[in-house]
Design an enzyme around this catalytic site. Structure first.
Site, PDB file in Angstrom:
ATOM      1  N   GLY A 264     -16.739 -11.696  17.770  1.00 16.92           N
ATOM      2  CA  GLY A 264     -15.881 -10.953  16.833  1.00 16.92           C
ATOM      3  C   GLY A 264     -16.546  -9.715  16.246  1.00 16.92           C
ATOM      4  O   GLY A 264     -15.895  -8.886  15.625  1.00 16.92           O
ATOM      5  N   GLU A1267      -5.697   5.853 -19.235  1.00 15.66           N
ATOM      6  CA  GLU A1267      -6.911   5.122 -19.583  1.00 15.66           C
ATOM      7  C   GLU A1267      -6.710   3.897 -20.486  1.00 15.66           C
ATOM      8  O   GLU A1267      -7.335   2.850 -20.255  1.00 15.66           O
ATOM      9  CB  GLU A1267      -7.884   6.063 -20.287  1.00 15.66           C
TER      10      GLU A1267
END
Ligand SMILES: Cc1cc2nc3c(=O)[nH]c(=O)nc-3n(C[C@H](O)[C@H](O)[C@H](O)COP(=O)(O)OP(=O)(O)OC[C@H]3O[C@@H](n4cnc5c(N)ncnc54)[C@H](O)[C@@H]3O)c2cc1C
Ligand code: FES
Ligand code: FES
Length: 1335
Positions: A264, A1267
């Protein structure tokens, strides 16, 4: 060796034949650079983020079917794709042809902000639908668990995708707790109320149409895939041989025993990233069908070692439904582990053999497989042997007893016997997509018909360099009856036998040791309960212990989002206030949206790689690039001497160097840069630069070191209201304590970089750059090149996330790239890889808050004196302003009559810390909230009552810096949050839960917030725009803001559309360009829309004033006719707009001033559950009420709220940076640094925008919101703290205890003190030098 073969595969239905396929080339770079398909993004290069997800299809001749699965293209070598068909985001739909419903729905559901993760999300979902057109919610959750998003908070992505759900299977397995199906979610736009929960309309969605899918190329449907010759692919450095059957494989292995096998590539691939010299020969075994055989027999499962982990999982899931309960005990244990291993893409690629043979103790399979008595078939040319899978298989880290010519053929996993009990455990930094700290497999066999132990198998990974078994303990317990006495014996024996080395990589030896014991205790409880269920014993666990046996379930986030509709009198064409989709959402979902690294290569383009210091504090004696310049492709090396202009960059009253010249001040500081023909060549050559250093003292790394050495930057700040010292004397109680808060990595999905293109005349240079502050980048480049700014043009199309990290740090990177372009006369590209980005650009400042507080028994705070220390790193950069913001937010929502704050920025030998969403606010607020929490604990009062007692009240209040404000909306948010969350009721439920559960505890916390908007550096509060109307009536808007996902362009279009009365579709924003709008301020401080919106409005209003006479003359004419007429009447159809913001200022001598334009308010309530035995936690529910004024775009604002909240949740609970004791950053990628994944989002996340809210200070009465909600992640921290307190109270321990942020699993576990933590502490040696330090 054989002649190289042609590689044949398909990409998006197009046949590709590569004559000289390079085994080192991975699919991602091939797609992006060779094929020009840049929709697939690169964000980590190591399989850890899912941004590069594509679908691979193969013909499975044994079942005569085509299988489709996702892979991460960054780890998929192209040569392993022979005979496969690849589909990328470009292959499923486009704006030019037809959108795929997956693309349409993620865009329309607002699931794409910066868009950098979007193609990966789309491909994960698309592949799921290819396999299951009507998926369940669990299918969606599983499909997306391997995809990270740093912007959205995941909820909107899920919302878009759940519209594909199979209604029959029930799309709301979690339930929202309100008996409401997600499909009904939001359909209350009936105008009975003006509150809507509908952020997007589902009615118009394209149906899923499988005929739109590309067909699998018939050419690839070869009947016998595995037959044929050995394929050979040869590159410059590496040759790969791909045998087609087992004999060929074994023959090759016997000839080339040193050649690693590749399956893999999920272990080998990430290692290659850090390896200078790859193995010259690789053998790929993916074509060998014998390695993927699956056989069920009466003894159990035999599965080929080349089978993927997904295949193993599928087999076990089917077996779990088929076989008897008891036979399945082992399989269930294995399944439980497999569910948490990596994400789906990696499980599709990773093989069982690779997992085992990698011999990495943090991989999870071996401990459980060993416990289950599994065996392995090994084979070589000479024959086959069967060996047990146990600790003896692994003589050392990364080593097995396999002979070099041997191959692991298959794994045998037996059925469990009737009197066997098996379980597996793991605990990681994050529940999914994270390597485990410790994993364990345990199996108990009892003598038939009794409760005495016949055998016990226990294996641990993560407690040493190899798989570990406490053989003596297991042996000694044979013959013991299962019971309390055994438990106590086992624990003391395990304590003795398992010694976790203090120096273990990854650190946390004591915690790991605690897990060793806690896992066994869980096993003990599990077996006791199972024995009772199976009638083996009638011993019962106390009922309150049972919940410890149920692992946390990863739910799919659900919830409600509400906002106030615009007034009915607003014209329907006016988009302001409506939830419009992100203006590039569709392009982002189709992969058409371009980021800086998606620009096609300019002819002759070169690549630059930074050379950084490996010492924290040293004199540079010599830099020798000789060897590096002899490497293939190397062009030149640049350093300070090559800077034609200035190597110094002035920054307020300090100076920073672009290249370190004489001395280095941190590991990661840029010393030089290597320029080469390709990025790989630049990386390899850069590694050969020889730098000689002479170390200097002192090396100051931590805040504590800095305090000791009195090492601070100027200015040192102080702010004071009232008379703290006198008032302190009047308080009934005094508390002195501290809280430490670690830093945070931005982890924007797109790493920093740019392309610098010299124009070849008059010193002109264009930069295509990912910056939040184009003007600063331009300025620094011009200074470095010694040319005037008018010759340098920065173009910013969009950013793949910024979060403050691309304001400052990109400027020197740009200057370096520009110097390289200047020196070579060629275009130069810079694209930091993830590791370098994390190392060089740093992140949020760690803070230490030390406080003394005087309070009364009713919780009222009389006086508080807080000293904030931040770790500023080696240069001042933004640190002083960040400290200012922390101090200016130290009051949060509370009127503390006597309040003093001191702020000291520590100068240390770490990379310079920089701006990050919130800019010091989240740290300043955290300290004061800790004060409130601790006072409540000392007073024995509920924390929310103490918060209320101290809260600002009335119509006019003054902050501690004497800025007037009205807290009414803050109090409204607070009240609504408590009420919507059902706080009182749930608090009681939690108390009940806690009294009924010993090892699981719940906690809840609610916090208010007042957050200042605007720059306290007053001159930054300005915005500019340019609006052009063309003769065809189309409008081009340019402004100084940069689009990084927050939707600033979308809001600017909404504003322009309202003023010009032109549909948004006729208005376009191409890019941010310093040539169009000069001297723009950064897109930061939640102030982008305020400045840009006003400037765009101003420009549009000017144009409307000019057009007004024409419009009045012919009111029936169309916009296009008016524009045309204006042109012929010589009316200027181009206008600039400007916004001169408020004169914010703080007089630091007096500690007074209007620091902010206005305040954004909110309140948030979170509930969590912790596992006291492992430290794991689950976010159960969060309710957030936010005052964003009159939202310009509720969908974008809610997106900001949720995204920021989830980022904050990461900051305060899981994101942990590690530095070695010599100052080297150890966490340099998603494998080590965990940002929130889907599993971290609260199962129920409700967000409400406060109705009837207005803000007279900003554009269309809106408020900045980028924010503030980040701080609300700390509600989870405080909820965890409450839950821990409940656990401690069961043991008679104090509810007052220190807990640093983030509240990681390790920290949670270790403060939930019990017999296991004590045993672990007393038996773990203290490291002479810790693996990592808190800086
Ligand atoms: C992002 C990410 C997250 C991960 N998370 C987890 C996790 O949570 N838990 C976990 O357990 N693992 C995790 N892993 C590890 C993953 O499971 C392993 O990398 C994988 O199983 C290795 O298999 P592979 O086929 O990719 O091996 P490869 O990389 O192809 O090979 C790995 C090694 O095994 C050898 N090898 C492979 N097959 C054989 C064979 N049949 N015979 C002899 N030698 C062989 C190779 O020569 C090589 O040395 C993660 C990996 C990544 C990239
Ligand atoms: S770039 Fe491939 S997984 Fe991150
Ligand atoms: S939208 Fe997901 S990372 Fe930006």
């Amino acid at each position: 060796m054989a002649a190289p073969n042609e590689l044949l595969f398909y990409i998006n239905g197009k046949k590709i034949v590569e004559k000289n396929a390079d085994p080192e080339e991975v699919l991602l770079s091939y797609l992006r650079r060779k094929v020009g398909l840049t929709g697939t993004k690169s964000a980590c290069g190591g399989g850890g983020c899912g941004a590069c997800t594509v679908m691979v299809s193969r013909y499975d001749c044994s079942q005569d079917t085509v299988i489709h699965y996702t892979v991460t293209a960054c780890l998929q070598p192209i040569v392993t794709l022979h005979g496969a068909a690849v589909v990328t985001v470009e292959g499923i739909g486009s704006t030019k042809t037809k959108l795929h419903p997956v693309q349409e729905r993620i865009a329309k559901a607002h699931g794409s902000q910066c868009g950098f993760c979007t193609p990966g999300m789309v491909m994960s979902m698309y592949t799921l639908l290819r396999n299951k057109p009507q998926p369940s919610m669990e299918d969606i959750r599983e499909a997306l668990a391997g995809n990270l998003c740093r912007c959205t908070g995941y909820r909107p992505i899920i919302d878009g995708f759940k519209t594909f759900c199979d209604t029959q299977s029930g799309c709301c397995p979690n339930g929202t707790g309100r008996g409401k199906c997600c499909r009904e979610n939001g359909h209350n736009d009936s105008r009975e109320s003006d509150i809507s929960e509908e952020l997007f309309l589902q009615d118009s969605f394209l149906p899923l149409d499988p005929t739109q899918d590309l067909i699998f190329p018939p050419e690839l449907m070869v009947s016998k895939q595995g037959t044929g010759d050995v394929l050979c692919f040869r590159g410059d450095q590496v040759t790969l041989l791909a045998p087609s059957d087992l004999p060929q494989l074994l023959e090759l292995k016997s000839k080339h025993p040193e050649a690693p096998l590749v399956l893999g590539n999920t272990t080998i691939g990430p290692k290659l990233l850090v390896k200078e010299q790859p193995s010259p020969l690789l053998i790929y075994a993916g074509r060998v069908s014998e390695l993927s055989r699956v056989q069920w027999s009466k003894n159990g499962l035999s599965i080929g070692a080349g089978s993927s982990l997904s295949c193993l999982k599928g087999e076990l899931e089917r077996a779990a439904q088929r076989a008897e309960e008891e036979e399945n005990a082992g399989y269930r244990a294995l399944l439980q582990t497999l569910q948490c291993v990596a994400g789906k893409q990696i499980r599709n690629m990773a093989t069982i053999g690779g997992n085992i043979v990698s011999a990495n103790p943090k991989y999870d399979l071996c401990s459980v497989l060993a416990a289950l008595d599994c065996t392995l078939d090994l084979c070589c040319k000479g024959g086959t042997r069967t060996v047990p899978l146990d600790d003896k298989l692994f003589p050392a880290f990364g080593k097995t007893i396999l002979r070099p010519d041997e191959v692991l053929l298959s794994l045998h996993v037996p059925y469990s016997k009737p009197c066997e009990f098996a379980a597996a455990f793991r605990q990681a930094q994050r529940r999914e997509l994270a390597f485990s700290f410790v994993n364990a497999g345990m199996k108990l066999s009892l003598h038939r018909g009794s409760n005495t132990i016949q055998s016990l198998r226990i294996f641990y990974g993560g407690v040493g360099p190899t798989l570990v078994t406490p053989a003596l303990t297991c042996q000694q317990l044979v013959g013991w009856p299962w019971g309390e006495e055994l438990l106590s014996k086992a624990c003391s024996s395990l304590t003795e036998e398992i010694r976790v080395p203090a120096s273990i990589p990854g650190g946390k030896a004591e915690y790991r040791k605690t897990l060793v014991l806690s896992f066994f205790y869980k096993f003990y409880m599990y077996v006791t309960e199972e024995m009772r269920k199976r009638g083996v014993s009638d011993a019962r666990l106390p009922a309150e212990y049972l919940s410890a046996l149920t692992p946390f379930k990863n739910d799919v986030p659900q919830g409600t989002q509400s906002f106030q509709l615009v007034s009915q009198s607003q014209p329907s064409l006016d988009p302001v206030g409506r939830p419009s989709m992100h203006c590039s959402g569709v392009e982002q979902a189709t992969g058409e949206a371009k980021y800086y690294d998606d620009l096609p290569p300019v002819h002759g383009e070169l690549f630059v790689h930074m050379v950084t210091s490996t010492r924290a504090h040293a004199t540079i004696i010599n830099i020798d690039p000789t060897q590096a310049l002899q490497m293939p492709g190397a062009v030149t090396f640049i350093s300070a001497a090559d800077v034609p202009g200035s190597n110094q960059r002035p920054w307020f009253n300090t100076v920073e160097e672009i290249f370190a010249e004489k001395e280095v001040y941190c590991v990661g500081q840029i010393i030089g840069a290597l320029v080469a023909e390709s990025r790989e060549q630049a990386r390899r050559a850069a590694a050969r630069i020889q730098v000689t250093y002479e170390d200097l003292q002192p090396v100051i790394l931590t805040i504590q070191d800095a305090i000791k050495h009195d090492s601070y930057f100027e200015p040192k700040r102080k702010i004071e209201r009232g008379d703290v010292d006198t008032a302190m004397g009047t308080a009934e109680h005094i508390l002195e304590s501290e809280i430490y808060m670690g830093g945070q990595e931005h982890f924007y999905m797109e790493t920093q970089g740019l392309v610098a293109v010299p124009r070849g005349e008059s010193d002109e240079m264009d930069l295509y750059v990912g910056t939040q502050h184009a003007a600063l980048t331009q300025e620094l480049v011009s200074q470095a090149l010694g040319v005037s700014s008018n010759k340098i043009t920065c173009h910013v199309k969009r950013l793949g996330g910024g979060f403050g990290g691309k304001i400052m740090k990109i400027a020197p990177l740009s200057a370096i790239t520009a110097v390289a372009a200047h020196k070579t006369g060629k275009a130069v590209r810079c694209c930091l890889d993830r590791g370098d980005d994390m190392l060089i650009t740093s992140g949020r400042h760690p803070f230490l808050g030390q406080y003394k507080v005087g309070y009364n028994s009713d919780g009222s705070i009389v006086a508080a004196d807080i000293t904030y220390y931040s770790n500023g790193g080696c240069t001042l950069e933004e640190s002083a302003f960040i400290m200012d913001k922390a101090l200016l937010h130290m009051d949060n929502a509370y009127r503390i009559p006597h309040l003093r704050g001191r702020g000291l920025v520590c100068r240390t030998h770490l990379p310079s810390y920089t701006a990050f969403r919130g800019f010091g606010g989240p740290q300043g607020l955290m300290v004061i909230e800790s004060v409130l929490h601790e006072v409540a604990v000392r007073c024995g009062l509920p924390p929310e009552k103490v918060r209320e007692v101290n809260m600002y009240q009335g119509d006019l209040c003054y902050t501690h810096h004497m800025q007037p404000f009205c807290p009414t909306n803050m109090l409204r948010c607070w009240d609504q949050c408590l009420q919507r969350a059902g706080y009182e009721r749930r608090l009681q439920d939690i108390q009940r839960f806690n009294s009924h559960n010993r090892w699981k505890k719940r906690g809840i916390a609610v916090l208010p917030q007042k957050f200042g908007i605007g720059f306290s550096k007053g001159f930054y509060n300005q915005g500019a725009a340019l609006v052009n109307i063309y003769k065809d009536g189309s409008v081009l808007v340019s402004h100084g803001g940069t689009e990084m996902g927050q939707g600033i362009h979308t809001k600017a279009l909404q504003v322009a559309s309202r003023v010009l009365k032109v549909p948004m579709s006729r208005i376009f924003i191409k890019e941010t360009c310093t040539g169009n709008v000069p001297n723009a301020t950064p897109s930061a401080a939640s102030f982008g829309t305020d400045t840009v919106g006003m400037a765009v409005k101003d420009a549009c209003e000017k144009l409307m004033r000019r057009l007004k006479p024409i419009m009045e003359k012919s009111p029936k004419n169309s916009w296009k006719q008016w524009v045309s007429e204006a042109y012929f009447e010589k009316i200027n159809l181009s206008a600039t707009g400007f916004f001169m913001g408020p004169p914010t200022h703080v007089d630091w001598e007096k500690g007074e001033g209007n620091a902010y334009y206005y305040f954004t308010f909110g309140a948030c309530c979170s509930e969590v559950e912790i596992d006291c035995l492992t430290g794991d936690h689950k976010n159960i529910r969060t309710d957030l009420v936010m005052d964003v004024g009159k939202s310009i775009n509720p969908a974008l604002d809610i997106g900001q709220v949720e995204g920021a909240f989830v980022q904050g949740l990461g900051l305060y609970t899981i994101e942990e940076l590690h530095f070695s004791p010599d100052g080297t950053l150890l966490t340099r990628g998603p494998s080590q640094y965990k940002i929130p994944a889907l599993c971290d989002v609260p199962a129920e996340l409700n967000v409400h925008l406060l109705a009837e809210a207005q803000n007279h200070h900003a554009i269309y009465m809106s408020k900045g919101v980028g924010e503030p909600p980040l701080f609300f992640g700390s509600t989870v921290f405080f909820a965890i703290k409450s839950a821990i307190a409940a656990a401690r109270s069961d043991r008679g321990l104090s509810a007052a205890f220190p807990l640093s942020s983030p509240a990681t699993a390790a920290r949670i576990r270790m403060v939930c003190e019990d017999q296991f933590t004590h045993m672990a502490s007393s038996s773990t040696e203290k490291a002479s030098s810790p693996w990592s330090i808190d800086v």
